[in-house]
Design a protein around this motif. Structure first.
Motif, PDB file in Angstrom:
ATOM      1  N   VAL A 327       0.864  -1.179   0.000  1.00 44.74           N
ATOM      2  CA  VAL A 327       0.000   0.000   0.000  1.00 44.74           C
ATOM      3  C   VAL A 327       0.901   1.230   0.000  1.00 44.74           C
ATOM      4  N   SER A 328       0.753   2.072  -1.011  1.00 50.07           N
ATOM      5  CA  SER A 328       1.635   3.215  -1.202  1.00 50.07           C
ATOM      6  C   SER A 328       0.971   4.488  -0.694  1.00 50.07           C
ATOM      7  N   VAL A 329       1.538   5.067   0.390  1.00 55.27           N
ATOM      8  CA  VAL A 329       1.063   6.323   0.949  1.00 55.27           C
ATOM      9  C   VAL A 329       2.263   7.265   1.077  1.00 55.27           C
ATOM     10  N   ALA A 353      -7.001   0.307   5.092  1.00 48.31           N
ATOM     11  CA  ALA A 353      -7.384   0.195   6.505  1.00 48.31           C
ATOM     12  C   ALA A 353      -6.784  -1.058   7.131  1.00 48.31           C
ATOM     13  N   GLU A 354      -6.814  -2.166   6.408  1.00 48.74           N
ATOM     14  CA  GLU A 354      -6.251  -3.414   6.920  1.00 48.74           C
ATOM     15  C   GLU A 354      -4.746  -3.288   7.126  1.00 48.74           C
ATOM     16  N   ALA A 355      -4.062  -2.699   6.136  1.00 50.13           N
ATOM     17  CA  ALA A 355      -2.610  -2.553   6.233  1.00 50.13           C
ATOM     18  C   ALA A 355      -2.227  -1.616   7.359  1.00 50.13           C
ATOM     19  N   LEU A 356      -2.997  -0.532   7.529  1.00 50.86           N
ATOM     20  CA  LEU A 356      -2.695   0.410   8.603  1.00 50.86           C
ATOM     21  C   LEU A 356      -2.946  -0.221   9.968  1.00 50.86           C
ATOM     22  N   ALA A 357      -4.018  -0.965  10.097  1.00 47.97           N
ATOM     23  CA  ALA A 357      -4.297  -1.629  11.365  1.00 47.97           C
ATOM     24  C   ALA A 357      -3.169  -2.597  11.724  1.00 47.97           C
TER      25      ALA A 357
END
Length: 373
Positions: A327-329, A353-357
């Motif tokens: 996920v690229s942010v 959301a899943e990656a951040l969690a």
């Protein structure tokens, strides 16, 4: 075309990397597949005809100007093309005939192209009022409160690059007219992601490599009639000899305008209303995802336009962990920025959301930090 068909078309046209989610369009937008052919066409035209191709290359230049004028609802002769946003702001800043006692108003945390161009005015005795942002106060109101009869220029980002805050240009522009000030706007973080109303804006500059998906080296500079009556172009060349009031002084990036014209044609076909609605929906979903994780975005939900920012103790670590999860942010100014565009989907926000969690769980185990702290 139904919404599902529209999304299928868009996903086909923007393949990106398999199994990755791209949420950095406010940094650099993805090019659509037709961009390479459009750029190549310029070189094919010149390779085959040399200078005799001039009539061919003027077509996309004129067409891009007309398309941009339609998008911004301004006359085509107010639209010029430049190298970047900084050039537009610098030209405007150096084209003012300053008077003793003049002031310039802007926020202290602006991008450099909205700060550095005004330093030359300070050397002429002009006062630059830099407002320190108060997170508990409305940025827009802080700017309005700083205007006085001595204000000559209000310089502002339409959408702030590190908070994602969108200001109301009409409200600011009307206030500027009341004190006879110019409203000069950096629009690079807004144009393409949100509707733009230039009714009360005097100068609007925006590079094309972000939401406009058209690469580096091309920017639009809109100098409205009011600006052209109050400013004297600092640069003169064959495109604007005196007494011309045009600020476009020389040849633009013609290959870049081949790309821009083709991209604008593509975006017009998709429909700007649909594009803006998709951005609004996806940023709303991003707010919901962050709230679900106990994170309060720094971006005001009522004044959002494509960029959603949030604070964490180590933004560089968070962005790197997100990349490990495909996920690229963005990691800017100690803050994580998320900027979905129309080629993203609700499923991409779910992936985010899943990656951040998962990332926050890793950091919590190591440091004990929780977003609810």
């Amino acid at each position: 075309m139904s919404t599902d068909e529209w999304l299928q078309r868009v996903r086909r046209d923007f393949p990106y990397r398999p199994d990755w989610v791209y949420l950095q369009s406010a940094g650099t937008g993805l090019a659509f597949p037709g961009a390479a052919a459009a750029a190549g066409q310029y070189y094919l035209d010149v390779a085959g005809l040399g200078c005799d191709a001039q009539s061919l290359w003027q077509r996309p230049v004129s067409s891009a100007r007309e398309r941009m004028a339609r998008l911004l609802s301004v006359p085509a002769d107010e639209v010029g093309f430049f190298r970047n946003t900084s050039e537009v702001i610098n030209i405007a800043a150096h084209s003012v005939a300053w008077q003793p006692g003049d002031t310039i108003v802007g926020m202290a945390d602006e991008y450099p192209c909205n700060v550095l161009p005004w330093e030359a005015a300070q050397a002429q005795g002009v006062t630059v009022v830099r407002i320190q942002p108060d997170p508990e106060l409305d940025r827009e109101q802080q700017l309005l409160d700083a205007l006085t009869p001595r204000t000559r220029v209000l310089s502002v980002s339409h959408v702030h690059p590190w908070t994602g805050t969108k200001v109301d240009l009409t409200r600011l522009g009307r206030a500027c007219r009341e004190v006879d000030a110019l409203l000069i706007v950096d629009g690079i973080q807004a144009l393409g992601a949100t509707p733009v109303d230039l009714s009360y804006v005097d100068v609007y500059g925006a590079g094309m490599f972000k939401w406009m998906l058209s690469g580096f080296g091309t920017a639009v500079g809109v100098f409205r009639e009011r600006a052209r009556s109050m400013l004297t172009p600092i640069f003169r060349s064959y495109a604007n000899p005196a007494p011309s009031t045009s600020f476009a002084y020389a040849a633009p990036n013609v290959p870049g305008l081949y790309v821009l014209d083709a991209t604008l044609e593509y975006l017009e076909d998709l429909g700007w209303d649909r594009i803006h609605e998709q951005v609004e929906d996806l940023t709303g979903r991003t707010f919901g995802a962050l709230r679900g994780l106990g994170i309060r975005p720094v971006t005001p939900e009522h004044a959002r336009a494509g960029i959603v920012g949030f604070d964490v103790p180590d933004s560089t670590r968070v962005a790197a962990e997100m990349a490990l999860r495909n996920v690229s942010v963005s990691d800017k100014e100690g803050r994580v920025l998320v900027s979905p565009y129309f080629y993203n989907t609700p499923a991409h926000i779910d992936r985010f959301a899943e990656a951040l969690a998962d990332t926050l769980r890793v950091i919590a185990r190591e440091t004990g930090w929780s977003p609810r702290d």
